[in-house]
Design a protein around this motif. Structure first.
Motif, PDB file in Angstrom:
ATOM      1  N   TRP A  35      39.766  31.385  44.773  1.00 38.46           N
ATOM      2  CA  TRP A  35      40.779  31.709  43.193  1.00 38.46           C
ATOM      3  C   TRP A  35      40.195  30.944  42.391  1.00 38.46           C
ATOM      4  N   VAL A  91      35.665  42.264  40.219  1.00 39.35           N
ATOM      5  CA  VAL A  91      36.188  42.295  39.450  1.00 39.35           C
ATOM      6  C   VAL A  91      37.834  43.473  40.041  1.00 39.35           C
ATOM      7  N   CYS A  95      41.544  42.343  40.918  1.00 37.25           N
ATOM      8  CA  CYS A  95      42.968  42.896  39.691  1.00 37.25           C
ATOM      9  C   CYS A  95      43.981  43.660  41.146  1.00 37.25           C
ATOM     10  N   LEU A 100      44.374  38.894  39.007  1.00 36.94           N
ATOM     11  CA  LEU A 100      44.325  38.210  37.722  1.00 36.94           C
ATOM     12  C   LEU A 100      45.107  39.056  36.850  1.00 36.94           C
ATOM     13  N   ARG A 102      46.832  39.202  32.336  1.00 38.29           N
ATOM     14  CA  ARG A 102      46.643  38.511  30.599  1.00 38.29           C
ATOM     15  C   ARG A 102      46.534  36.812  30.825  1.00 38.29           C
ATOM     16  N   THR A 104      45.498  35.136  32.690  1.00 40.62           N
ATOM     17  CA  THR A 104      44.199  34.490  33.304  1.00 40.62           C
ATOM     18  C   THR A 104      43.343  33.593  31.755  1.00 40.62           C
ATOM     19  N   GLU A 108      38.112  30.722  33.769  1.00 36.46           N
ATOM     20  CA  GLU A 108      38.855  30.919  35.253  1.00 36.46           C
ATOM     21  C   GLU A 108      38.474  32.355  35.456  1.00 36.46           C
ATOM     22  N   LEU A 109      38.251  33.518  34.934  1.00 38.03           N
ATOM     23  CA  LEU A 109      37.981  34.818  35.148  1.00 38.03           C
ATOM     24  C   LEU A 109      36.682  34.425  35.591  1.00 38.03           C
ATOM     25  N   VAL A 113      34.554  35.602  39.106  1.00 42.38           N
ATOM     26  CA  VAL A 113      34.300  36.138  39.052  1.00 42.38           C
ATOM     27  C   VAL A 113      32.377  35.923  39.442  1.00 42.38           C
TER      28      VAL A 113
END
Lengths: 279, 132
Positions: A35, A91, A95, A100, A102, A104, A108-109, A113
């Motif tokens: 992560w 994703v 989620c 994940l 808001r 994030t 990082e996202l 991914v």
């Protein structure tokens, strides 16, 4: 034949690809280190890794990706599609797990991914072989056998590399790789090397290479030198590459790096040996 | 010369899937490439800790806090300390460790106190971090 037919076929392939992406992606989607690893990894190394993954995907597409391919353009299209499947499923699952939010950050996202899509796209690509029972399209396996044969020795070695990369990547992100290397004494490391090569040799010749028509009387020594030794060398090189990508070799003593390579080389060698089975 | 092989037509759906993949890849490469070019990861984190809520619980009180990282550098193993009472002579000190606070992101946690922090001076600060 209606115009819908190819779309429908591809939709089925895509659905299978999502299944494969989830099966192969889950172990890493549920690994804590993954992560945050996108944040720690050097950006250039991450880009290089994504590029390497893409090359492997294009190659795997030829050996039985999620649909039959005839040329490089189609292999590239399938590789892009596999990556799309890997990203979308990553994703969605991240989620679903609440990893994940808001809060994030974009970097990082994307880091999360981009790296999770690697095992996902691999699973998507090889899903057809794994998730179809009896394929109604006969002669397809024969086509692949033909493709494998035409790829020759270099193709077999590349297939080993793909298998090694996948299995090594699956375990490399965890702290345990280095911990295991610390726990082992040099004799155990040497024993592990021997065991890796032995397993690689046995698995390669128990499973056999598809389309490889070896002349009778191919001596065990020659097989060992032609497949097992280069196969293990590939497994070790892949281990080093994966460790380097994750920044696990930086600042470590040469001996520690070598030991960690051997530890990671164990799953990599098995991955190399059974590549023919899963792909 | 694989002319005996019938090559399946490339369907519209395939173009869409491939296009999505290409777009996603380009986006990923753009974001990571920008990071690589600007060397943003080399920056040190700038952490700001603020108290969110104070709630009583079975063992006393819990102060919920949020750590906001104002820099793009990531901080790992962030230790947060909270103190209630006058600075010279604090009544109670508590601490918590967060796994990581990503660059330009935030993370939440809680500190337990036996005394009620409400109506007293409550000081929260980040003690240190590990470079990932």
């Amino acid at each position: 034949m209606t115009a819908l037919r190819p779309n429908l076929d591809f939709a089925y392939s895509l659905a299978r690809a999502f299944g494969g992406a989830i099966i192969f992606g889950l172990p890493l989607l549920m690994t804590m280190e993954m992560w945050s690893i996108g944040l720690y990894v050097h950006p250039l190394r991450l880009l290089l890794f994504i590029a390497a993954n893409f090359v492997v995907l294009v190659f795997l597409s030829r050996f039985g990706g999620f649909e039959r391919t005839a040329n490089l353009r189609e292999d590239m299209l399938d590789a892009f599609a596999a990556y799309a499947v890997g990203m979308i499923s990553s994703v969605a699952i991240l989620c679903l797990f609440g990893l994940l939010s808001r809060g994030t950050a974009l970097d990082e996202l994307v880091g999360m991914v981009a790296i999770q899509a690697v095992p996902g796209s691999f699973g998507a690509m090889i899903a057809r072989k794994q998730l179809t029972g009896g394929d109604p399209d006969e002669g397809e396996d024969e086509d692949e056998a033909k493709a494998a044969r035409s790829a020759g020795y270099a193709g077999q070695l590349f297939l080993m590399l793909a298998g090694a990369l996948f299995l090594a990547f699956n375990v490399a992100p965890t702290e345990e790789m280095i911990l295991i290397a610390y726990k082992m004494n040099p004799w155990q490391i040497l024993l592990l090397m021997l065991a890796s090569m032995l397993l690689l040799h046995i698995l390669v010749f128990a499973v056999g290479f598809a389309g490889q028509e070896e002349p009778e009387g191919f001596g065990i020594v020659r097989r060992f030198l032609l497949f097992t030794v280069p196969g293990y060398a590939i497994a070790l090189a892949v281990s080093f590459y994966v460790l380097w990508t994750f920044g696990r070799v930086d600042g470590n003593a040469f001996a520690v790096i070598a030991e960690t390579m051997v530890v990671l080389g164990f799953p990599a060698a098995i991955g190399a040996a059974i590549a023919r089975l899963v792909v | 010369m694989a002319s005996d092989r019938k090559s399946p037509p490339t369907s519209a759906l395939e173009w869409i899937a491939a296009g999505l993949g290409l777009a996603g890849l380009l986006f990923v490469v753009a974001v990571i490439g920008r990071e690589a070019l600007t060397g943003e990861t080399a920056q040190l984190p700038v952490l700001e800790v603020r108290a969110e809520r104070v709630l009583p619980n079975a063992a006393g009180f819990v102060v919920e806090f949020e750590v906001v990282n104002r820099s793009s550098g990531t901080a790992a193993a962030v230790e947060i300390e909270g103190q209630i009472g006058p600075e010279a002579n604090p009544v109670e000190t508590s601490s918590a460790t967060l796994d990581y606070v990503a660059g330009d992101a935030s993370a939440k946690g809680g500190l337990f106190f036996k005394h009620d922090p409400r109506g007293q001076r409550l000081a929260l600060r980040a003690l240190g971090f590990q470079t990932p």
